[in-house]
Design a protein around this motif. Structure first.
Motif, PDB file in Angstrom:
ATOM      1  N   LYS A 188     -12.164   2.552  -6.740  1.00 37.37           N
ATOM      2  CA  LYS A 188     -11.618   1.450  -5.945  1.00 37.37           C
ATOM      3  C   LYS A 188     -10.107   1.599  -5.771  1.00 37.37           C
ATOM      4  N   GLN A 189      -9.426   2.047  -6.824  1.00 35.56           N
ATOM      5  CA  GLN A 189      -7.981   2.269  -6.722  1.00 35.56           C
ATOM      6  C   GLN A 189      -7.670   3.407  -5.761  1.00 35.56           C
ATOM      7  N   LEU A 190      -8.504   4.454  -5.786  1.00 38.55           N
ATOM      8  CA  LEU A 190      -8.310   5.580  -4.873  1.00 38.55           C
ATOM      9  C   LEU A 190      -8.502   5.133  -3.427  1.00 38.55           C
ATOM     10  N   LYS A 191      -9.417   4.210  -3.198  1.00 36.10           N
ATOM     11  CA  LYS A 191      -9.634   3.671  -1.853  1.00 36.10           C
ATOM     12  C   LYS A 191      -8.374   2.963  -1.352  1.00 36.10           C
ATOM     13  N   ARG A 244       0.832  -1.207   0.000  1.00 34.03           N
ATOM     14  CA  ARG A 244       0.000   0.000   0.000  1.00 34.03           C
ATOM     15  C   ARG A 244       0.864   1.254   0.000  1.00 34.03           C
ATOM     16  N   ASP A 245       1.900   1.268   0.829  1.00 35.79           N
ATOM     17  CA  ASP A 245       2.797   2.426   0.887  1.00 35.79           C
ATOM     18  C   ASP A 245       3.484   2.654  -0.448  1.00 35.79           C
ATOM     19  N   SER A 246       3.941   1.580  -1.069  1.00 31.00           N
ATOM     20  CA  SER A 246       4.635   1.738  -2.351  1.00 31.00           C
ATOM     21  C   SER A 246       3.676   2.186  -3.442  1.00 31.00           C
ATOM     22  N   ALA A 305      -5.235   3.378  -2.617  1.00 31.41           N
ATOM     23  CA  ALA A 305      -4.076   4.274  -2.628  1.00 31.41           C
ATOM     24  C   ALA A 305      -4.102   5.303  -1.500  1.00 31.41           C
ATOM     25  N   LYS A 306      -5.263   5.910  -1.250  1.00 35.09           N
ATOM     26  CA  LYS A 306      -5.325   6.995  -0.272  1.00 35.09           C
ATOM     27  C   LYS A 306      -6.280   6.726   0.883  1.00 35.09           C
TER      28      LYS A 306
END
Length: 115
Positions: free
Chosen positions: A74-77, A12-14, A79-80
């Motif tokens: 979903k990707q924004l969820k 998640r961090d990467s 990523a952030k």
């Protein structure tokens, strides 16, 4: 104990940083040199505003989204950590703020309706 990260946390961090994970890598506090600083600051301010937006309503709505938009949310969820409901609510509030003529039109149109 708080210094131990699971593989999922490292991934998640990467993903948030936009680069693949590497062993024994120390994260830097500086943004990448090829990214303009102003764009990064603007995005961070936007993310802060979205995260600080409060969901105050109790009404639930069923909405339809195209596959591409749903995938992006979903990707924004991931990523952030921004929930889909929060970003949709924030976006709608911003849309109505920037287009007050829409609210005025609705109010005027309702006045002219014969019930």
């Amino acid at each position: 104990m708080s210094g131990i990260k699971s593989l999922a946390d490292e991934l998640r961090d990467s993903m948030r940083k936009g680069k693949p994970p590497q062993a024994n890598e120390i994260p830097s506090a500086e943004p990448p040199k090829d990214t303009p600083k102003k764009k990064t600051e603007t995005l961070e301010r936007l993310f802060e505003n979205i995260l600080s937006h409060e969901l105050t309503g109790r009404e639930k709505l069923l909405i339809r989204l195209d596959d591409k938009t749903l995938f992006l949310l979903k990707q924004l969820k991931v990523a952030k950590g921004i929930d889909m409901n929060k970003i949709i609510s924030y976006s709608l509030h911003q849309f109505l703020k920037t287009h007050p003529e829409l609210t005025r039109y609705i109010k005027e149109h309702i006045k002219t309706l014969d019930l």
